[in-house]
Scaffold this motif. Structure first.
Motif, PDB file in Angstrom:
ATOM      1  N   SER A 190       0.839  -1.188   0.000  1.00  0.00           N
ATOM      2  CA  SER A 190       0.000   0.000   0.000  1.00  0.00           C
ATOM      3  C   SER A 190       0.880   1.245   0.000  1.00  0.00           C
ATOM      4  O   SER A 190       1.816   1.354   0.800  1.00  0.00           O
ATOM      5  N   VAL A 216      -2.173   7.605 -10.018  1.00  0.00           N
ATOM      6  CA  VAL A 216      -3.019   6.473 -10.402  1.00  0.00           C
ATOM      7  C   VAL A 216      -2.191   5.406 -11.110  1.00  0.00           C
ATOM      8  O   VAL A 216      -2.344   4.194 -10.871  1.00  0.00           O
ATOM      9  N   LYS A 221      -2.513   5.937  -3.527  1.00  0.00           N
ATOM     10  CA  LYS A 221      -3.725   6.579  -3.027  1.00  0.00           C
ATOM     11  C   LYS A 221      -3.377   7.926  -2.405  1.00  0.00           C
ATOM     12  O   LYS A 221      -2.355   8.054  -1.723  1.00  0.00           O
ATOM     13  N   LYS A 264     -10.477  11.688  -5.414  1.00  0.00           N
ATOM     14  CA  LYS A 264     -11.408  10.757  -6.070  1.00  0.00           C
ATOM     15  C   LYS A 264     -10.702   9.857  -7.078  1.00  0.00           C
ATOM     16  O   LYS A 264     -10.873   8.627  -7.059  1.00  0.00           O
ATOM     17  N   THR A 266      -7.642   9.026  -7.336  1.00  0.00           N
ATOM     18  CA  THR A 266      -6.579   8.164  -6.788  1.00  0.00           C
ATOM     19  C   THR A 266      -7.101   7.170  -5.749  1.00  0.00           C
ATOM     20  O   THR A 266      -6.327   6.365  -5.229  1.00  0.00           O
ATOM     21  N   GLY A 267      -8.407   7.247  -5.458  1.00  0.00           N
ATOM     22  CA  GLY A 267      -8.982   6.305  -4.501  1.00  0.00           C
ATOM     23  C   GLY A 267      -8.876   6.741  -3.060  1.00  0.00           C
ATOM     24  O   GLY A 267      -9.090   5.931  -2.141  1.00  0.00           O
ATOM     25  N   GLN A 269      -9.553  10.197  -0.089  1.00  0.00           N
ATOM     26  CA  GLN A 269     -10.657  11.008   0.412  1.00  0.00           C
ATOM     27  C   GLN A 269     -10.189  12.443   0.615  1.00  0.00           C
ATOM     28  O   GLN A 269      -9.005  12.686   0.839  1.00  0.00           O
TER      29      GLN A 269
END
Length: 332
Positions: A190, A216, A221, A264, A266-267, A269
């Motif tokens: 991650s 991306v 993220k 949004k 890149t996944g 918040q």
């Protein structure tokens, strides 16, 4: 011997109720076990036998032996627990921090930059199993520290971040692109960027959307944070003759639409921090969202302690048998 003792079969302690029952039986039946001789006078008889007075000791020894056996059946033991942890999912995190002059605004206490550094330090301390890096940006961007597992280095670098290291401005695209560059070669499962700004992109030669597309592409993220109160804030608006900042009320401008779009695609918040407490809550929320999975192995080592009790019971029974068939043979 009996420090930190636990019992594997404590249900056997219920057998201890037999001991008072056996004692009562001995008291009530003892007279029937001894022959009685009635005579008119005991004059001329001298009773000096101490053995007859001590013969209840044999029964007490038998009860003690039984108590030791029952305790042994309960299996007293000590437990030694050793643990080993294995991180099964590591996270690499880059914190991209806006260090433009507007970060000296005093709507957060004592100012935005100081408040951020305090909250970010707590966040770093709560990530002992992750690697963290720092990127600073204003009119341009730079790597303050590459991703590292040495939290002391990261915390020291965070403390050293100040305004004035870079040309003033807000190059959000540059800050994001530099952060991506720090993470693109990472082998972590991650990869996360926490990008914080209090303004609008107005500098740099890389567009924020382009940097978001790079994130991306490399599976990174991005959590974005807009920092600043709603309305006006006491902000630097010029310089005094001595070179210090002159403060005045200034309209807070944050390109929230841009920050929402980056998060949004890149996944991640988007969050808005309008005061110190809200900023702290945001980092706590990110801390919960990005959890490192840790596998813990526990090893249990038991050391049985019943053997001394069995030995004690055997000694008591053997001694009771020897006394019964020697000193007390004439009386029992």
């Amino acid at each position: 011997m009996f420090e930190n003792i636990e019992f594997a079969n404590p249900q056997f302690f219920w057998l201890l109720v037999l001991l008072p029952l056996a004692l009562l039986w001995y008291v009530f039946k003892h007279k029937n076990q001894t022959a009685a001789l009635k005579i008119s006078s005991v004059k001329g008889f001298t009773v000096t036998s101490w053995a007859s007075k001590l013969r209840p000791v044999l029964f007490i020894m038998r009860l003690l032996a039984l108590a030791a056996i029952i305790t042994a059946l309960a299996r007293p033991q000590t437990e030694d627990i050793s643990t080993r942890t294995k991180t099964t999912k590591g996270i690499d995190i880059v914190m991209a921090i806006d260090v433009s002059s507007s970060m000296l605004a005093r709507d957060l206490k004592p100012n935005r930059l100081s408040a951020l550094k305090e909250v970010a330090a707590d966040f770093i301390k709560q990530r002992p199993n992750d690697r963290i890096g720092l990127v600073g940006y204003a009119g341009e961007s730079y790597t303050k520290t590459p991703i590292t597992s040495d939290k002391a280095i990261v915390l020291n670098a965070l403390r050293e971040i100040t305004y004035g290291e870079l040309e003033d401005g807000t190059a959000i695209g540059m800050g994001l692109a530099t952060s991506v560059n720090r993470l693109k070669e990472s082998k972590a499962i991650s990869k996360v960027i926490i990008l914080l700004t209090d303004g609008v992109n107005n500098s740099g030669f890389i567009e924020p959307q382009t940097a978001a597309d790079l994130a991306v592409e490399f599976g990174i993220k991005t959590y974005t944070i807009g920092l600043g109160t709603n309305g006006n804030a006491l902000s630097p608006i010029g310089y005094n003759p001595d070179g210090s900042f002159r403060y005045g009320m200034h309209q807070v401008e944050i390109d929230e639409e841009l920050l929402k779009e980056i998060a949004k695609v890149t996944g991640g918040q988007y969050f808005r921090a309008t005061d110190n407490d809200k900023l702290e809550e945001i980092y706590d929320e990110i801390n919960k969202l990005e959890k490192t999975e840790i596998e813990e192995f526990k090893y249990y080592k038991y050391e049985e302690k019943f053997r001394p009790l069995i030995f004690l019971a055997g000694v008591l029974l053997l001694l009771e048998w020897a006394l019964r068939n020697s000193i007390f043979k004439s009386f029992i």
